[in-house]
Write an enzyme that holds these catalytic residues in place. Structure first.
Site, PDB file in Angstrom:
ATOM      1  CG  HIS A  92       0.266   6.049  -0.846  1.00 43.30           C
ATOM      2  ND1 HIS A  92      -0.900   6.356  -1.494  1.00 43.30           N
ATOM      3  CD2 HIS A  92      -0.108   5.639   0.403  1.00 43.30           C
ATOM      4  CE1 HIS A  92      -1.936   6.154  -0.692  1.00 43.30           C
ATOM      5  NE2 HIS A  92      -1.477   5.706   0.467  1.00 43.30           N
TER       6      HIS A  92
ATOM      7  CG  HIS B  65      -1.826   1.132   1.356  1.00 41.61           C
ATOM      8  ND1 HIS B  65      -3.165   1.052   1.058  1.00 41.61           N
ATOM      9  CD2 HIS B  65      -1.619   2.407   1.755  1.00 41.61           C
ATOM     10  CE1 HIS B  65      -3.737   2.236   1.257  1.00 41.61           C
ATOM     11  NE2 HIS B  65      -2.809   3.069   1.698  1.00 41.61           N
ATOM     12  CD  GLU B  66       1.575   3.385   3.693  1.00 38.90           C
ATOM     13  OE1 GLU B  66       1.718   4.487   3.132  1.00 38.90           O
ATOM     14  OE2 GLU B  66       0.555   3.090   4.334  1.00 38.90           O
TER      15      GLU B  66
END
EC number: 3.4.24.-
Length: 819
Positions: A351, A347-348
């Site tokens: 980004h 997820h990170e």
């Protein structure tokens, strides 16, 4: 895997018995430790079998290829695994520290690692990421479900537990998106049937046809190291397993994860981890830029921490994967499994790759939730929105570093022709035989270049040939950037550099910072359109002193921090003259604040607590005379360490780049811009194309020499008759004049020729001109004399031939000067 399937012998199904406290009598001696299953609502105990030609045999790890039979929910599956050769480079490095704080560098021998990827036989679009270092541990992604598998603790019969990932208890994680938006998205998911995984994969492959490679660096903090019993080998194997999981997730987007390095803070954390997630993230990326990136090249660095942030699982910058200063994220690894933690890091890292949250958008991934859902639900699937976000990043040239295929010295050393990575001993790798049919440069069977080819891939390779030196391969993106050129002998573009941080730009109204000229007006125009500009300073002071979502200087713990007056220009961006409402694909919150006769416009993008707010003033923005914004504070610009005297170092004909070398203006030569040349720097590659220069010179010669000669020749050919006649007419005229002069000169005439020509009948050889007579020559020229009376009339001449006088003509009379 229907729920009504019969369970084979040797497979024990345990569902909800944990909640009833009845698991002990059922499991007996095979009971797993409570801590191992405390996070599971349901699981099975199975015994995998390894397949060989004899179908089954005892497990034997570390093979290049291996197959197993496993059982899940009453159904038997055959899984085929192959060692993930793309996972680790040959020069994989591990950094640790001794008790004195000295950096220790280790290159562990991990060529025969035990991390695999594969598929489930007969299940379309399935994928597997497993390790068999000490039993099977990993993830299995089937058409409509994902499973985790791990060895059963204290088992002597190769027993394992397998469970659905949906049955893993997850700690609720805080996000900046409101519950109303989440409920709205949930209702929409229930009403609409999502497309199948096959459709999504087909769509993604159409969007992302070219493979990208993320060179990942992982840093583990001291508390997580202590939690692993201060066992460096255990931490290393866990992080390699994590990278293998990430690779299995990102391969759906045609993105490969290559773990290039690991650092373990064995002697203490090297940054301050006190404060909120935003504070720690800022500290980490600053440390990365100053220390880590100089030691090991990578595309993104992720910090793994044990400490939590009030339910926030992590935080990362958006769309910064290739940035020197912001390509990083932080991830909380507490009391959860590495399988669950992998979805947080995915997820990170997403980004960094330009992906926003899926909340409030029309997104589908073939599952109940997707990786980029703000709730960090533990999903294994990226959504269609994530694919679109990543596509936007690549179209905007934000992911150029991802096109760098790992070089032979950075690829896994065990040669494997066909994995689309250039391993040691290979010149190219076009992939599968079918893919190689479309490659004109590479021999798929040998991974060698074809006989006529110089290269097969790279920004400076075209039609199997190196592009000539001086060919632009990475253009200038702003006034604080510099272009890079091919060098004529490599398929790779020169490394990306830019003007040194701190160099004045925008007519000395701003500073260059990481390749961009940072100033308020430009940031306002990006958000609110070309007419917008920075609001007065009073707006910044009034709004940012409130300490709320629309006006703040970052976080202090979990609370917004008020800006001191001196730092107000480094908080939330305030603009005026706004005539356009921004459209970003997400719905931002916009606020207007009246202040002293104007309206201050601010924006909150509501991206969630794990994403820095792009509505804040950009770092490096000039906030006063000799000052810039750094970490929401207005500090002295000396922190940029700008030390270039362009007059002395570059002789006034260039600027210093991020490597502190002169980048010369056109007309001056590196390294010091002291002599005439073509511009550029020692880092940018040659700025001129030798082939183009030769072509230019040839064209000049052709147009200014050859063409005029050809035109003249054509003109002469067309006018040849006229020119020929003119030539002979002139020649004849010159001959006549010459003859006339000879007749008038007595010294050159034979003695038989009379000295005076009779006016009655002149000789035939002397031409007769109207009203002209031969003028005798005298020793001294006298002025022309005229007789006092007219000459006698000339007698008529009969037509009886030429008359010969009987006696010589009398001598001409001598005239005296007229008085």
């Amino acid at each position: 895997m229907g729920s009504g399937a019969r369970f084979p012998s040797g497979t024990l199904r345990v569902r909800w018995l944990l909640l009833l406290g009845l698991v002990g009598p059922v499991l007996g001696a095979a009971r797993p430790g409570f801590q191992q299953t405390s996070h599971l609502s349901s699981y099975e105990i199975i015994t995998p079998w390894r397949l060989t030609r004899e179908r089954r045999e005892a497990p034997r790890p570390y093979s290049k290829q291996v197959s197993y039979v496993i059982q899940a929910e009453g159904k038997e599956h055959i899984i085929h695994l192959e060692r993930n050769k793309d996972l680790l480079p040959e020069d994989f490095v591990v950094y640790t520290y001794n008790k004195e704080g000295t950096l220790i560098t280790d290159h562990p021998n991990i060529q025969n690692h035990c991390h695999y990827r594969g598929y489930v036989e007969g299940v379309h679009n399935s994928s597997i990421a497993l390790s068999d270092c000490f039993g099977l541990r990993g993830l299995l992604h089937l058409e409509n479900a994902s499973y985790g598998i791990e060895p059963l603790q204290n088992s002597s019969h190769f027993e394992h537990i397998i469970y659905r990932m949906d049955d893993v208890y997850k700690e609720p994680l805080k996000c900046g998106v409101s519950n109303k938006d989440i409920e709205k998205e949930t209702a929409k998911d229930e009403e609409e049937e999502p497309p199948s995984m096959t459709q999504l994969l087909r769509r993604r492959r159409a969007v992302l046809p070219q493979t990208r490679y993320v060179e990942l660096f992982i840093v583990v903090d001291k508390e997580r190291y202590d939690m692993m019993g201060r066992n460096q080998t255990a931490v290393r194997e866990e992080m390699i397993l994590l990278a293998n999981y990430l690779d299995s997730m990102y391969i759906m987007l045609n993105i490969r994860i290559v773990l290039v390095g690991l650092e373990i803070w064995t002697n203490g954390n090297l940054i301050n981890i006190v404060g909120g997630a935003g504070d720690v993230l800022g500290n980490f990326v600053q440390w990365r830029e100053k220390f880590l990136i100089t030691r090991r090249r990578h595309d993104s660095a992720q910090l793994v921490l044990k400490k939590g942030f009030g339910g926030t699982a992590g935080m990362a910058f958006v769309g910064t994967v290739c940035s020197r200063s912001h390509a990083g994220g932080i991830n909380v690894f507490g009391q959860i499994t590495v399988e669950t933690f992998a979805s947080i890091v995915a997820h990170e890292l997403g980004h960094n790759l330009g992906m926003n949250h899926d909340d409030g958008r029309d997104c589908s991934c073939g599952a109940k939730s997707c990786i980029m859902n703000s709730g960090a639900s533990g999903s294994r699937n990226f959504s269609s929105c994530s694919a679109e976000d990543f596509e936007k990043l690549t179209l905007n040239k934000g992911g150029n570093c991802l096109l760098n295929i790992p070089k032979p010295d950075e690829a896994y050393s065990a040669p494997s022709c066909g994995n689309k990575l250039v391993d040691a001993g290979e010149e190219c790798d076009c992939g599968t035989p079918k893919e190689c049919e479309l490659d004109p440069c590479c021999e798929g069977s040998t991974c060698k270049l074809k006989s006529f080819a110089e290269c097969a891939y790279g920004d400076c390779c075209k039609d199997c040939r190196f592009l000539p030196g001086g060919t632009l391969c990475r253009g200038k993106t702003s006034e604080c950037d510099v272009p890079e050129y091919c060098n004529g002998s490599s398929q790779f573009c020169q490394p990306d550099v830019f003007i040194q941080n701190g160099y004045p730009c925008q007519n000395n109204k701003a500073y260059c910072y990481n390749g961009m000229c940072q100033y308020y007006d430009a940031q306002c125009q990006v958000i609110f359109g070309s007419k917008a500009k920075a609001a007065p300073k009073d707006c910044f002071i009034e709004v940012n002193s409130k300490g709320d979502r629309f006006g703040n200087c970052g976080f202090s713990g979990n609370e917004y921090k008020k800006c001191a007056t001196g730092n107000a220009l480094c908080g939330k961006l305030q603009c005026e003259n706004v005539q356009e409402i921004p459209v970003f694909g997400i719905v931002p919150a916009i606020i207007q604040t009246p202040s002293r006769g104007t309206k201050c416009w601010g924006v909150d993008f509501q991206l969630g607590s794990d994403v820095p707010d792009p509505g804040m003033v950009n770092e490096g923005t000039k906030c006063g005379a000799g000052k810039i914004c750094r970490n929401f504070q207005c500090v002295d610009a000396s922190v940029l360490n700008y030390d270039c005297d362009v007059q002395k170092k570059c002789h006034g004909h260039g600027v210093c780049n991020s490597n502190k070398n002169c980048h010369c203006e056109n007309g001056w030569a590196p390294p010091n811009c002291e002599t005439k040349g073509y511009g550029g720097s020692v880092d940018s590659g040659p700025t001129y194309n030798e082939m183009n220069t030769a072509l230019r010179d040839g064209l000049l010669v052709f147009f200014f020499l050859i063409v005029p000669l050809i035109v003249c020749a054509i003109f002469i050919f067309i006018k040849r008759d006229q020119l020929w006649r003119s030539y002979f007419r002139k020649k004849r005229s010159q001959t006549y004049e010459s003859d006339g002069k000879n007749q008038a000169n007595p010294s050159r005439q034979p003695g038989s020729v009379p000295r005076h020509v009779s006016p009655v009948t002149p000789p035939r050889e002397v031409p007769i001109y109207a009203n002209r007579f031969a003028v005798p020559t005298y020793a001294a020229k006298q002025p022309q004399q005229f007789p006092s009376r007219p000459p006698p009339p000339q007698p008529k001449v009969s037509s009886q031939g030429n008359l010969i006088p009987a006696r010589p003509a009398p001598a001409p009379p001598l005239y005296s000067s007229l008085t």
